[in-house]
Design a protein around this motif. Structure first.
Motif, mmCIF file in Angstrom:
data_model
loop_
_atom_site.group_PDB
_atom_site.id
_atom_site.type_symbol
_atom_site.label_atom_id
_atom_site.label_comp_id
_atom_site.label_asym_id
_atom_site.label_seq_id
_atom_site.Cartn_x
_atom_site.Cartn_y
_atom_site.Cartn_z
ATOM 1 N N LEU A 12 -7.121 5.123 10.664
ATOM 2 C CA LEU A 12 -8.403 5.992 9.698
ATOM 3 C C LEU A 12 -9.889 5.569 10.695
ATOM 4 N N ILE A 13 -10.378 4.307 10.691
ATOM 5 C CA ILE A 13 -11.389 4.344 10.841
ATOM 6 C C ILE A 13 -11.600 4.458 12.656
ATOM 7 N N LEU A 14 -10.159 4.750 13.103
ATOM 8 C CA LEU A 14 -10.923 5.201 15.213
ATOM 9 C C LEU A 14 -10.342 6.854 14.807
ATOM 10 N N CYS A 15 -9.675 7.192 13.493
ATOM 11 C CA CYS A 15 -9.635 8.766 14.083
ATOM 12 C C CYS A 15 -10.920 9.626 13.487
ATOM 13 N N TYR A 16 -10.884 8.965 12.741
ATOM 14 C CA TYR A 16 -12.491 9.737 12.301
ATOM 15 C C TYR A 16 -13.643 8.992 12.050
ATOM 16 N N GLY A 17 -13.316 7.215 12.964
ATOM 17 C CA GLY A 17 -14.471 6.593 13.100
ATOM 18 C C GLY A 17 -15.284 7.217 14.432
ATOM 19 N N ILE A 18 -14.797 7.210 15.607
ATOM 20 C CA ILE A 18 -15.042 7.817 16.604
ATOM 21 C C ILE A 18 -15.272 9.055 17.117
ATOM 22 N N PRO A 19 -15.160 10.392 17.174
ATOM 23 C CA PRO A 19 -15.925 11.212 16.932
ATOM 24 C C PRO A 19 -17.173 11.297 16.091
ATOM 25 N N PHE A 20 -17.241 10.761 14.571
ATOM 26 C CA PHE A 20 -17.980 10.827 13.802
ATOM 27 C C PHE A 20 -19.782 10.366 14.719
ATOM 28 N N VAL A 21 -19.252 9.444 15.952
ATOM 29 C CA VAL A 21 -20.888 8.836 16.532
ATOM 30 C C VAL A 21 -21.112 10.192 17.424
ATOM 31 N N PRO A 22 -21.069 10.485 18.083
ATOM 32 C CA PRO A 22 -21.152 11.914 18.659
ATOM 33 C C PRO A 22 -21.591 13.402 17.745
ATOM 34 N N ALA A 23 -20.868 13.289 16.499
ATOM 35 C CA ALA A 23 -20.720 14.863 16.052
ATOM 36 C C ALA A 23 -22.480 14.355 14.992
ATOM 37 N N LEU A 24 -22.966 13.654 14.639
ATOM 38 C CA LEU A 24 -23.799 13.042 13.869
ATOM 39 C C LEU A 24 -24.783 13.049 14.628
ATOM 40 N N THR A 25 -24.705 12.161 16.365
ATOM 41 C CA THR A 25 -25.733 12.089 17.071
ATOM 42 C C THR A 25 -26.009 13.454 17.660
ATOM 43 N N TYR A 26 -25.446 14.751 17.546
ATOM 44 C CA TYR A 26 -25.943 15.994 18.565
ATOM 45 C C TYR A 26 -27.011 16.487 18.103
ATOM 46 N N ILE A 27 -26.891 16.567 16.236
ATOM 47 C CA ILE A 27 -27.235 17.200 15.168
ATOM 48 C C ILE A 27 -28.982 16.785 15.887
ATOM 49 N N PHE A 28 -29.276 15.762 15.595
ATOM 50 C CA PHE A 28 -30.801 15.762 16.078
ATOM 51 C C PHE A 28 -31.212 15.908 17.761
ATOM 52 N N VAL A 29 -30.041 16.138 18.722
ATOM 53 C CA VAL A 29 -30.109 15.490 20.127
ATOM 54 C C VAL A 29 -31.475 17.201 19.636
ATOM 55 N N ARG A 30 -31.684 17.994 21.165
ATOM 56 C CA ARG A 30 -33.051 18.808 21.455
ATOM 57 C C ARG A 30 -33.078 18.535 22.309
ATOM 58 N N SER A 31 -33.574 19.493 23.718
ATOM 59 C CA SER A 31 -34.691 19.334 25.327
ATOM 60 C C SER A 31 -35.501 20.902 25.045
ATOM 61 N N GLU A 32 -36.262 21.182 25.491
ATOM 62 C CA GLU A 32 -37.254 22.139 26.419
ATOM 63 C C GLU A 32 -36.164 23.310 26.498
ATOM 64 N N SER A 33 -35.655 22.551 27.898
ATOM 65 C CA SER A 33 -34.447 23.423 28.175
ATOM 66 C C SER A 33 -33.661 23.992 28.117
ATOM 67 N N ILE A 42 -16.788 18.609 27.694
ATOM 68 C CA ILE A 42 -16.141 17.351 28.637
ATOM 69 C C ILE A 42 -15.749 16.154 28.270
ATOM 70 N N ALA A 43 -17.105 15.790 28.209
ATOM 71 C CA ALA A 43 -17.224 14.321 28.281
ATOM 72 C C ALA A 43 -16.769 13.730 26.723
ATOM 73 N N THR A 44 -17.405 14.779 25.329
ATOM 74 C CA THR A 44 -17.041 13.722 24.560
ATOM 75 C C THR A 44 -16.327 15.343 23.216
ATOM 76 N N PHE A 45 -15.091 15.837 23.850
ATOM 77 C CA PHE A 45 -14.765 16.530 23.364
ATOM 78 C C PHE A 45 -13.018 16.911 23.503
ATOM 79 N N TYR A 46 -13.024 17.391 24.981
ATOM 80 C CA TYR A 46 -11.887 17.730 25.899
ATOM 81 C C TYR A 46 -11.776 16.935 26.727
ATOM 82 N N GLY A 47 -12.249 16.076 26.840
ATOM 83 C CA GLY A 47 -11.603 14.879 27.956
ATOM 84 C C GLY A 47 -11.328 13.630 27.291
ATOM 85 N N PRO A 48 -11.957 12.708 25.743
ATOM 86 C CA PRO A 48 -11.129 12.331 24.684
ATOM 87 C C PRO A 48 -9.563 12.235 24.657
ATOM 88 N N VAL A 49 -9.766 14.038 24.341
ATOM 89 C CA VAL A 49 -8.863 14.878 23.797
ATOM 90 C C VAL A 49 -7.030 14.705 24.774
#
Length: 447
Positions: free
Chosen positions: A124-145, A168-175
């Motif tokens: 439970l921790i690994l299957c839902y915990g691992i993807p939770f970290v990037p999923a939450l982080t991406y909400i706050f990420v932005r850039s000018e370009s 690729i790095a955080t979705f298709y690659g791990p899958v």
């Protein structure tokens, strides 16, 4: 990229996504409700499907939104949809790896019920915990370009094309790492599974004296232990005379009668009283040493047959889920590779195929869940129909007061019946059939 698609094609994609999401959502709800309210579905592999179904439901919440918020990337709806897709869509692949890992632990490390149950919290921790970290982080990420990380991804709001490397790095690659690990586990165990399966077919098709070799597995899923005790005591001449039934000749009149008491008591419930069955009978002729050896060999063969058959059943289910995983991820991965090779270009066929397979994860899992638990589905359907129509259905061994041993004593499945449900334990399957045969032997001796 979405600009390469016509409004009609985009509308078709939205309809396909929503229709598939509805089917998948209903399938996930079916798995959750049947597993929760019916003990008939409590097979080992169904536990992991039950946990995965919650992730499938959350995925479908996101896919049901479809393209509703792709033009409003700063809205709560777009960011929430991107979070759901990033977190829960790859979690299904991780649960398939957990199923394969259970097969590995059972085959090669002889994990028992308690140890495998303890693994579930880590799953439970690994299957839902691992993807939770990037999923939450991406909400706050932005850039000018590139703008916000969650944005228009053609099918829905997700990681936008400006951040393509992170797809690729955080979705298709791990899958695909998970898919390759799962494939490696099945290749590693596949030779042994095939060998044992071949022995099972030969054993069932012939009367050869060669016994099927048992798998190197302990009792991986059994959590219940039942003791069966047989006691005897002398009785008077008032015992029932079975001679009129034609079972004994007059030469047996000199033999002393005795009574047999058979009791069943579960260790995990010391408060319940064992049920007893008493019957004064005439003793049978003591078995010869050759008969004892023959019976022991027969029981050993049957135990090996049932244990191997149960192990094959579990492995077959896990491989079916892996097949569904490939069906889901191959078209979408091909679409992603195409978009990387052909920058700012889309392939309509691959986009539509991705829109079809990605929302259907829960639906595929439900189909396999039903196919491998078909007898449980029939039992549940019969009970529901009986309650609606007022007819009393035939009682099953999954309902009623399990503390009343008098009602459930010796309700053991027959090996000859192909309608028996898979047990909670691979070894329990073999043990239940051996107990059924022993019960049959006792009756044969006493009649």
């Amino acid at each position: 990229m979405a600009g390469d698609l016509t409004p009609g094609q985009l509308e078709a994609i939205s309809v396909i996504e929503r229709v598939g999401s509805v089917f998948s959502l209903l399938g996930s709800l079916f798995v959750i409700f049947t597993f929760t309210f019916s003990k008939a579905f409590h097979k080992p592999i169904n536990r992991l499907v039950f946990y995965a179904s919650f992730g499938n439901m959350m995925t479908n919440v996101g896919t049901l939104m479809s393209r509703r918020y792709v033009a409003e990337i700063d809205s709560f709806g777009c960011q929430f949809q991107g979070f759901l897709i990033q977190m829960f869509l790859p979690a299904d692949a991780f649960w398939t790896l957990a199923m394969a890992f259970n097969v590995y632990l059972t085959f090669y490390h002889k994990f028992d019920a308690a140890r495998l149950r303890k693994m579930e919290i880590w799953y439970l921790i690994l299957c839902y915990g691992i993807p939770f970290v990037p999923a939450l982080t991406y909400i706050f990420v932005r850039s000018e370009s590139a703008g916000r990380m969650y944005g228009n991804a053609t099918l829905w709001c997700w990681v936008s094309s400006g951040w393509d490397i992170f797809r690729i790095a955080t979705f298709y690659g791990p899958v695909w790492v998970v898919i390759l690990l799962t494939m490696f586990i099945y290749i590693r165990t596949g030779g042994e599974i095939y060998k044992k399966r071949k022995q099972l077919r030969n054993f069932g098709a012939s009367s050869s004296a060669h016994d099927p070799e048992p798998l190197t597995m302990d009792d991986p899923y059994s959590v219940k232990t039942t003791e069966v005790t047989v006691t005897t005591e002398p009785v008077g001449e008032s015992g029932i005379d079975l001679a009129p039934l034609g079972r004994f000749t007059t030469t047996n009149k000199q033999m002393t009668a005795y009574s047999v008491t058979v009791s069943s008591n579960a260790k995990n419930n010391n408060s319940s009283q064992p049920g007893e069955i008493m019957s004064p009978i005439t003793p049978a002729v003591p078995p010869t040493p050759s008969g004892i050896r023959s019976r022991a060999k027969t029981q050993k063969r049957r135990a090996n047959f049932e244990a191997n058959n149960a192990a094959w059943s579990y492995s077959k289910c896990a491989i079916l889920f892996f097949t569904a995983l490939l069906v889901t991820w191959i078209p979408s991965s091909a679409n992603r590779v195409y978009s990387i090779v052909n920058t700012n270009s889309v392939d309509v066929t691959l986009e539509i195929m991705s829109a079809i397979v990605l929302p259907l994860q829960g639906f595929w899992n439900m189909l396999i869940y039903v196919a491998t638990s078909w007898e449980a589905v029939r039992i549940t359907h019969r009970e529901i129909v009986g309650r609606v129509t007022g007819r009393r259905s035939e009682p099953s061994r999954f309902n009623g007061d399990h503390n009343d041993k008098r009602n459930f004593a010796f309700r053991l499945p027959s090996r000859s019946s192909r309608k028996d449900l898979d047990s909670e334990s691979m070894t329990e399957l073999a043990m239940s059939n051996r107990a059924s045969q022993s019960n049959h032997d006792v009756r044969g001796q006493t009649t």
